[in-house]
Write a protein that holds these residues in place. Structure first.
Motif, short mmCIF file in Angstrom:
data_model
loop_
_atom_site.label_atom_id
_atom_site.label_comp_id
_atom_site.label_asym_id
_atom_site.label_seq_id
_atom_site.Cartn_x
_atom_site.Cartn_y
_atom_site.Cartn_z
N LEU A 111 3.82 57.84 -1.84
CA LEU A 111 3.39 57.53 -0.48
C LEU A 111 1.86 57.44 -0.42
O LEU A 111 1.32 56.59 0.29
CB LEU A 111 3.92 58.59 0.49
CG LEU A 111 3.58 58.39 1.96
CD1 LEU A 111 4.15 57.07 2.47
CD2 LEU A 111 4.11 59.56 2.77
N SER A 112 1.18 58.29 -1.17
CA SER A 112 -0.29 58.28 -1.15
C SER A 112 -0.86 56.94 -1.61
O SER A 112 -1.90 56.51 -1.13
CB SER A 112 -0.85 59.42 -2.00
OG SER A 112 -0.44 59.26 -3.35
N LEU A 113 -0.18 56.26 -2.54
CA LEU A 113 -0.66 54.94 -2.98
C LEU A 113 -0.60 53.96 -1.81
O LEU A 113 -1.55 53.21 -1.58
CB LEU A 113 0.16 54.40 -4.14
CG LEU A 113 -0.32 53.02 -4.62
CD1 LEU A 113 -0.43 52.98 -6.12
CD2 LEU A 113 0.59 51.92 -4.11
N ASN A 172 -3.46 54.96 0.53
CA ASN A 172 -4.80 54.71 -0.01
C ASN A 172 -5.08 53.24 -0.29
O ASN A 172 -6.24 52.82 -0.30
CB ASN A 172 -5.01 55.53 -1.29
CG ASN A 172 -5.02 57.01 -1.02
OD1 ASN A 172 -5.36 57.46 0.08
ND2 ASN A 172 -4.62 57.80 -2.00
N ARG A 173 -4.05 52.47 -0.54
CA ARG A 173 -4.23 51.05 -0.84
C ARG A 173 -3.65 50.15 0.26
O ARG A 173 -3.33 48.98 0.00
CB ARG A 173 -3.58 50.70 -2.18
CG ARG A 173 -4.29 51.31 -3.36
CD ARG A 173 -3.80 50.70 -4.63
NE ARG A 173 -4.46 51.26 -5.78
CZ ARG A 173 -4.07 51.06 -7.02
NH1 ARG A 173 -3.00 50.31 -7.25
NH2 ARG A 173 -4.71 51.59 -8.02
N ALA A 174 -3.54 50.65 1.45
CA ALA A 174 -2.98 49.85 2.54
C ALA A 174 -3.73 48.53 2.70
O ALA A 174 -3.13 47.50 3.02
CB ALA A 174 -3.01 50.63 3.85
N ALA A 175 -5.03 48.53 2.44
CA ALA A 175 -5.82 47.31 2.58
C ALA A 175 -5.40 46.22 1.59
O ALA A 175 -5.72 45.05 1.79
CB ALA A 175 -7.30 47.62 2.42
N ASP A 176 -4.69 46.59 0.53
CA ASP A 176 -4.18 45.60 -0.44
C ASP A 176 -3.02 44.80 0.13
O ASP A 176 -2.72 43.72 -0.37
CB ASP A 176 -3.64 46.29 -1.70
CG ASP A 176 -4.68 46.80 -2.66
OD1 ASP A 176 -5.89 46.66 -2.38
OD2 ASP A 176 -4.29 47.36 -3.71
N ALA A 206 -2.39 42.05 8.07
CA ALA A 206 -2.88 43.03 7.10
C ALA A 206 -2.25 44.38 7.43
O ALA A 206 -2.10 44.74 8.60
CB ALA A 206 -4.40 43.12 7.16
N ALA A 207 -1.88 45.11 6.40
CA ALA A 207 -1.33 46.45 6.61
C ALA A 207 -2.46 47.41 6.94
O ALA A 207 -3.63 47.15 6.65
CB ALA A 207 -0.60 46.91 5.36
N CYS A 208 -2.09 48.52 7.54
CA CYS A 208 -3.06 49.58 7.81
C CYS A 208 -2.48 50.89 7.28
O CYS A 208 -1.30 50.98 6.94
CB CYS A 208 -3.38 49.67 9.30
SG CYS A 208 -1.95 49.96 10.35
#
Length: 177
Positions: free
Chosen positions: A55-57, A60-64, A28-30
């Motif tokens: 970059l903010s996406l 903010n969506r690293a959990a995706d 999983a990404a962080c």
């Protein structure tokens, strides 16, 4: 009679599988991966294969995201999985949308994409998603090999389908889980 263990085979005779590089691990990404995700995506953005994302996406969506990380820690690929709940009156459960699927050029053809796709399919099943959708401007061969089929925007999550830019000419693919 004296027996001895034969010496190990010289490297030139070692089976190829033992010399193959270790496959990347999928995790999983962080949030700390945001910059690396953006950098990994840039060649695909420049070619038109991916949409530009800030970059903010990625932060903010690293959990995706799931990422393929090579032995040296470098990201070799990524895929985002966004869950979409069923809308009122849709008569279905949640579905997922795969996005920003990319593999570093130097790692294409080495199983990185297949490993990511297997992992994201397992994650989707673990979340009890009924189907997965994606849009691709390429041939979609990897998706097709893993059971995705061409479809229209009609069965896809309406908010996602509405976000697709028809000028890009992307094909929508789906897989029932």
């Amino acid at each position: 009679m004296i027996t001895a263990t034969p010496p190990p085979a010289p490297l030139s005779h070692t089976p190829h599988a033992l010399l193959a590089p270790k496959p990347p691990s999928v995790r999983a990404a962080c949030r700390e991966d945001a910059t690396a995700l953006a950098e990994l995506s840039q060649p695909f953005v420049r070619s038109g294969a991916l949409r530009e994302r800030p970059l903010s996406l990625y932060a903010n969506r690293a959990a995706d995201f799931l990422v393929a990380q090579g032995p040296g820690g470098r990201l070799e690929g990524c895929v985002g999985l966004r869950v979409h709940a069923a809308g009122p009156g849709e008569g279905r459960g949640p579905v997922g949308v795969l996005y920003n699927f990319c593999v570093a050029g130097r790692k294409q053809g080495h199983g990185v994409g297949a490993g990511l796709l297997r992992a994201v399919l397992a994650a989707a099943r673990a979340q009890s998603l009924g189907a997965l959708f994606t849009a691709t401007t390429g041939g979609g061969g990897l998706f097709l090999r893993y059971g995705f089929v061409p479809t229209t925007a009609r069965p896809a999550p309406p908010s996602w389908a509405a976000s697709l830019d028809p000028r890009r000419g992307a094909r929508i693919l789906a897989r029932v889980l």
